[in-house]
Write an enzyme that holds these catalytic residues in place. Structure first.
Site, PDB file in Angstrom:
ATOM      1  N   LYS A  13       0.832  -1.215   0.000  1.00 40.38           N
ATOM      2  CA  LYS A  13       0.000   0.000   0.000  1.00 40.38           C
ATOM      3  C   LYS A  13       0.863   1.261   0.000  1.00 40.38           C
ATOM      4  O   LYS A  13       0.630   2.176  -0.776  1.00 40.38           O
ATOM      5  CB  LYS A  13      -0.904   0.045   1.255  1.00 40.38           C
ATOM      6  CG  LYS A  13      -1.860  -1.108   1.385  1.00 40.38           C
ATOM      7  CD  LYS A  13      -2.736  -0.976   2.617  1.00 40.38           C
ATOM      8  CE  LYS A  13      -1.987  -0.988   3.923  1.00 40.38           C
ATOM      9  NZ  LYS A  13      -1.284  -2.250   4.223  1.00 40.38           N
ATOM     10  N   ARG A  88      -8.763   1.591   9.216  1.00 37.55           N
ATOM     11  CA  ARG A  88      -8.433   0.195   9.480  1.00 37.55           C
ATOM     12  C   ARG A  88      -9.550  -0.497  10.254  1.00 37.55           C
ATOM     13  O   ARG A  88      -9.433  -1.690  10.547  1.00 37.55           O
ATOM     14  CB  ARG A  88      -7.152   0.126  10.307  1.00 37.55           C
ATOM     15  CG  ARG A  88      -5.914  -0.219   9.486  1.00 37.55           C
ATOM     16  CD  ARG A  88      -4.764  -0.226  10.461  1.00 37.55           C
ATOM     17  NE  ARG A  88      -3.632  -0.970  10.047  1.00 37.55           N
ATOM     18  CZ  ARG A  88      -2.519  -0.411   9.552  1.00 37.55           C
ATOM     19  NH1 ARG A  88      -2.438   0.873   9.353  1.00 37.55           N
ATOM     20  NH2 ARG A  88      -1.487  -1.167   9.255  1.00 37.55           N
ATOM     21  N   ARG A 127      11.561  -5.996   4.332  1.00 36.31           N
ATOM     22  CA  ARG A 127      11.267  -4.556   4.244  1.00 36.31           C
ATOM     23  C   ARG A 127      12.299  -3.749   5.026  1.00 36.31           C
ATOM     24  O   ARG A 127      12.667  -4.105   6.128  1.00 36.31           O
ATOM     25  CB  ARG A 127       9.866  -4.273   4.799  1.00 36.31           C
ATOM     26  CG  ARG A 127       9.611  -2.780   4.973  1.00 36.31           C
ATOM     27  CD  ARG A 127       8.163  -2.409   4.917  1.00 36.31           C
ATOM     28  NE  ARG A 127       7.383  -2.931   6.017  1.00 36.31           N
ATOM     29  CZ  ARG A 127       6.065  -2.728   6.135  1.00 36.31           C
ATOM     30  NH1 ARG A 127       5.410  -2.043   5.218  1.00 36.31           N
ATOM     31  NH2 ARG A 127       5.407  -3.236   7.147  1.00 36.31           N
ATOM     32  N   ARG A 160      11.741  -2.543  10.759  1.00 30.85           N
ATOM     33  CA  ARG A 160      10.775  -2.112  11.777  1.00 30.85           C
ATOM     34  C   ARG A 160      10.598  -3.198  12.836  1.00 30.85           C
ATOM     35  O   ARG A 160      10.528  -4.374  12.498  1.00 30.85           O
ATOM     36  CB  ARG A 160       9.418  -1.811  11.109  1.00 30.85           C
ATOM     37  CG  ARG A 160       9.392  -0.474  10.418  1.00 30.85           C
ATOM     38  CD  ARG A 160       8.191  -0.284   9.528  1.00 30.85           C
ATOM     39  NE  ARG A 160       6.918  -0.732  10.080  1.00 30.85           N
ATOM     40  CZ  ARG A 160       5.754  -0.583   9.457  1.00 30.85           C
ATOM     41  NH1 ARG A 160       5.713   0.003   8.259  1.00 30.85           N
ATOM     42  NH2 ARG A 160       4.643  -1.011   9.998  1.00 30.85           N
ATOM     43  N   ARG A 171      -0.440  -9.176  13.236  1.00 28.32           N
ATOM     44  CA  ARG A 171      -0.963  -8.081  12.403  1.00 28.32           C
ATOM     45  C   ARG A 171      -1.890  -8.629  11.316  1.00 28.32           C
ATOM     46  O   ARG A 171      -2.878  -8.000  10.959  1.00 28.32           O
ATOM     47  CB  ARG A 171       0.191  -7.283  11.792  1.00 28.32           C
ATOM     48  CG  ARG A 171       0.955  -6.507  12.866  1.00 28.32           C
ATOM     49  CD  ARG A 171       2.232  -5.918  12.340  1.00 28.32           C
ATOM     50  NE  ARG A 171       1.980  -4.858  11.375  1.00 28.32           N
ATOM     51  CZ  ARG A 171       2.901  -4.388  10.546  1.00 28.32           C
ATOM     52  NH1 ARG A 171       4.114  -4.886  10.550  1.00 28.32           N
ATOM     53  NH2 ARG A 171       2.602  -3.427   9.715  1.00 28.32           N
TER      54      ARG A 171
HETATM   55  P1  ADP Z   1       2.293  -1.780   3.227  1.00 32.00           P
HETATM   56  O1  ADP Z   1       2.345  -0.284   3.127  1.00 32.00           O
HETATM   57  O2  ADP Z   1       1.055  -2.360   2.575  1.00 32.00           O
HETATM   58  O3  ADP Z   1       2.496  -2.283   4.622  1.00 32.00           O
HETATM   59  P2  ADP Z   1       4.842  -1.685   1.756  1.00 32.00           P
HETATM   60  O4  ADP Z   1       4.515  -0.772   0.616  1.00 32.00           O
HETATM   61  O5  ADP Z   1       5.701  -1.131   2.838  1.00 32.00           O
HETATM   62  O6  ADP Z   1       3.506  -2.353   2.365  1.00 32.00           O
HETATM   63  O7  ADP Z   1       5.513  -2.995   1.134  1.00 32.00           O
HETATM   64  C1  ADP Z   1       5.930  -4.091   1.979  1.00 32.00           C
HETATM   65  C2  ADP Z   1       7.300  -4.607   1.483  1.00 32.00           C
HETATM   66  O8  ADP Z   1       7.138  -5.216   0.195  1.00 32.00           O
HETATM   67  C3  ADP Z   1       8.349  -3.498   1.300  1.00 32.00           C
HETATM   68  O9  ADP Z   1       9.615  -4.034   1.628  1.00 32.00           O
HETATM   69  C4  ADP Z   1       8.254  -3.154  -0.187  1.00 32.00           C
HETATM   70  O10 ADP Z   1       9.484  -2.626  -0.673  1.00 32.00           O
HETATM   71  C5  ADP Z   1       7.936  -4.531  -0.802  1.00 32.00           C
HETATM   72  N1  ADP Z   1       7.069  -4.440  -1.990  1.00 32.00           N
HETATM   73  C6  ADP Z   1       6.096  -3.515  -2.245  1.00 32.00           C
HETATM   74  N2  ADP Z   1       5.500  -3.774  -3.440  1.00 32.00           N
HETATM   75  C7  ADP Z   1       6.110  -4.897  -3.928  1.00 32.00           C
HETATM   76  C8  ADP Z   1       5.933  -5.675  -5.116  1.00 32.00           C
HETATM   77  N3  ADP Z   1       4.994  -5.370  -6.021  1.00 32.00           N
HETATM   78  N4  ADP Z   1       6.730  -6.762  -5.276  1.00 32.00           N
HETATM   79  C9  ADP Z   1       7.662  -7.088  -4.336  1.00 32.00           C
HETATM   80  N5  ADP Z   1       7.886  -6.404  -3.201  1.00 32.00           N
HETATM   81  C10 ADP Z   1       7.118  -5.329  -2.995  1.00 32.00           C
HETATM   82  P1  AMP Z   2       1.522   0.697   9.046  1.00 28.85           P
HETATM   83  O1  AMP Z   2       2.728   1.545   8.875  1.00 28.85           O
HETATM   84  O2  AMP Z   2       0.341   1.207   8.262  1.00 28.85           O
HETATM   85  O3  AMP Z   2       1.790  -0.771   8.812  1.00 28.85           O
HETATM   86  O4  AMP Z   2       1.083   0.851  10.580  1.00 28.85           O
HETATM   87  C1  AMP Z   2       1.934   0.404  11.635  1.00 28.85           C
HETATM   88  C2  AMP Z   2       1.146   0.292  12.933  1.00 28.85           C
HETATM   89  O5  AMP Z   2       0.624   1.585  13.316  1.00 28.85           O
HETATM   90  C3  AMP Z   2      -0.084  -0.619  12.889  1.00 28.85           C
HETATM   91  O6  AMP Z   2       0.249  -1.995  13.095  1.00 28.85           O
HETATM   92  C4  AMP Z   2      -0.919  -0.044  14.045  1.00 28.85           C
HETATM   93  O7  AMP Z   2      -0.410  -0.450  15.308  1.00 28.85           O
HETATM   94  C5  AMP Z   2      -0.665   1.452  13.897  1.00 28.85           C
HETATM   95  N1  AMP Z   2      -1.656   2.071  12.989  1.00 28.85           N
HETATM   96  C6  AMP Z   2      -1.411   2.682  11.781  1.00 28.85           C
HETATM   97  N2  AMP Z   2      -2.559   3.130  11.225  1.00 28.85           N
HETATM   98  C7  AMP Z   2      -3.555   2.787  12.095  1.00 28.85           C
HETATM   99  C8  AMP Z   2      -4.977   2.939  12.092  1.00 28.85           C
HETATM  100  N3  AMP Z   2      -5.623   3.524  11.061  1.00 28.85           N
HETATM  101  N4  AMP Z   2      -5.674   2.471  13.155  1.00 28.85           N
HETATM  102  C9  AMP Z   2      -5.060   1.880  14.204  1.00 28.85           C
HETATM  103  N5  AMP Z   2      -3.734   1.685  14.264  1.00 28.85           N
HETATM  104  C10 AMP Z   2      -2.974   2.118  13.217  1.00 28.85           C
END
Ligand code: ADP
Ligand code: AMP
Length: 211
Positions: A13, A88, A127, A160, A171
Site C-alpha cells: 500500500k 483500518r 522490508r 521495523r 498483524r
Molecule cells: P504496506 O504499506 O502495505 O504495509 P509496503 O509498501 O511497505 O507495504 O511494502 C511491503 C514490502 O514489500 C516493502 O519491503 C516493499 O518494498 C515490498 N514491496 C512492495 N511492493 C512490492 C511488489 N509489487 N513486489 C515485491 N515487493 C514489494
Molecule cells: P503501518 O505503517 O500502516 O503498517 O502501521 C503500523 C502500525 O501503526 C499498525 O500496526 C498499528 O499499530 C498502527 N496504525 C497505523 N494506522 C492505524 C490505524 N488507522 N488504526 C489503528 N492503528 C494504526
C-alpha cells in the site's frame, strides 16, 4: 481525488501510495508514518501508540481518528489525498465518511492491493524503512542504491520492530478481523489489483483504474 489504499500489512500500500501521490500531485497520508515520526520525536502520542504497535495491535480509534482528521484538514489536502493505513476499522471509516459528508464530499476510489498471507511474511522480513522521510525498500525486490541507506535522504534504513515474524502473524490476524470488512463497507468503490506482480505492473493496473 480522494483515494483509500486497502490491503493486508505488507501488501504494498505504501509503495503504491507514494507513486500515486507523485503522479497525481496529492499528498500521501500514512497514519503509520505519523505514529512512527511521533515515536522518533518522543512525543506523548508516539509513546501511547508504541504500546500497541509493538504488539501488532491497532492504536485505539480515538487517538487515530484525531490525528487523521487534523492531517486531512491541512491546506495541502484540499485537492485530495491518498490514505495509506487508514481507515483500518469500520468505526474509523464511519468517522471519515461523516467528516467528508459535512463537506458534501466522499471517497472516490478504494484500491485493494491483494496479496495472499503466504507472501506477506517474506515481504515484511525484507522490508527496510526510512524513519526520516518514510521511504520503503525491499532487500531483494526494491533495494536502495546503497545497502542500508535511504536513496532520498541518506538516513540509515531500519527493520521495523513490528516486521518481525511473530508480530506480523498477529498483524495479519488483526487485518482479517478488523480491516478486511472494509472491503464490503466500501462496496462498488473498491477496485482490486493483484499485488503479487512487480511494483511497476501493480502501479500500471492502478493508473488504469484511476485514469
Ligand atoms: P504496506 O504499506 O502495505 O504495509 P509496503 O509498501 O511497505 O507495504 O511494502 C511491503 C514490502 O514489500 C516493502 O519491503 C516493499 O518494498 C515490498 N514491496 C512492495 N511492493 C512490492 C511488489 N509489487 N513486489 C515485491 N515487493 C514489494
Ligand atoms: P503501518 O505503517 O500502516 O503498517 O502501521 C503500523 C502500525 O501503526 C499498525 O500496526 C498499528 O499499530 C498502527 N496504525 C497505523 N494506522 C492505524 C490505524 N488507522 N488504526 C489503528 N492503528 C494504526
Amino acid at each position: 481525488m480522494k483515494i483509500i489504499m486497502l490491503g493486508a500489512p505488507g501488501a504494498g500500500k505504501g509503495t503504491q501510495a507514494k507513486l500515486i501521490a507523485e503522479k497525481y500531485g496529492i499528498p500521501h497520508v500514512s497514519t503509520g508514518d505519523i505514529f512512527r515520526a511521533n515515536l522518533k520525536a518522543g512525543t506523548e502520542l508516539g509513546k501511547q501508540a508504541k504500546v500497541y504497535m509493538d504488539k501488532g495491535e491497532l492504536v485505539p480509534d480515538e487517538l487515530t481518528v484525531k490525528i487523521l482528521l487534523d492531517r486531512v484538514a491541512q491546506e495541502d489536502c484540499k485537492n485530495g489525498y491518498v490514505l495509506d493505513g487508514f481507515p483500518r476499522t469500520i468505526p474509523q471509516a464511519e468517522v471519515l465518511k461523516k467528516a467528508l459528508a459535512e463537506l458534501n464530499d466522499d471517497v472516490d476510489f478504494c484500491i485493494n492491493v491483494d496479496v495472499p498471507d503466504e507472501n506477506i511474511i517474506k515481504r515484511m522480513s525484507g522490508r527496510r524503512a526510512c524513519v526520516k522521510c518514510g521511504a520503503t525498500y525491499h532487500i531483494e525486490h526494491i533495494p536502495p542504491k546503497k545497502e542500508g541507506v535511504c536513496d532520498n535522504c541518506g538516513e540509515a534504513l531500519i527493520l521495523r520492530d513490528d516486521d518481525k515474524p511473530e508480530t506480523v502473524k498477529n498483524r495479519l490476524d488483526v487485518y482479517h478481523k478488523q480491516t478486511q470488512p472494509l472491503i464490503e463497507f466500501y462496496g462498488d468503490k473498491v477496485k482490486n489489483v493483484d499485488g503479487t506482480k512487480d511494483m511497476k505492473a501493480v502501479f500500471d493496473a492502478i493508473v488504469a483504474i484511476l485514469g
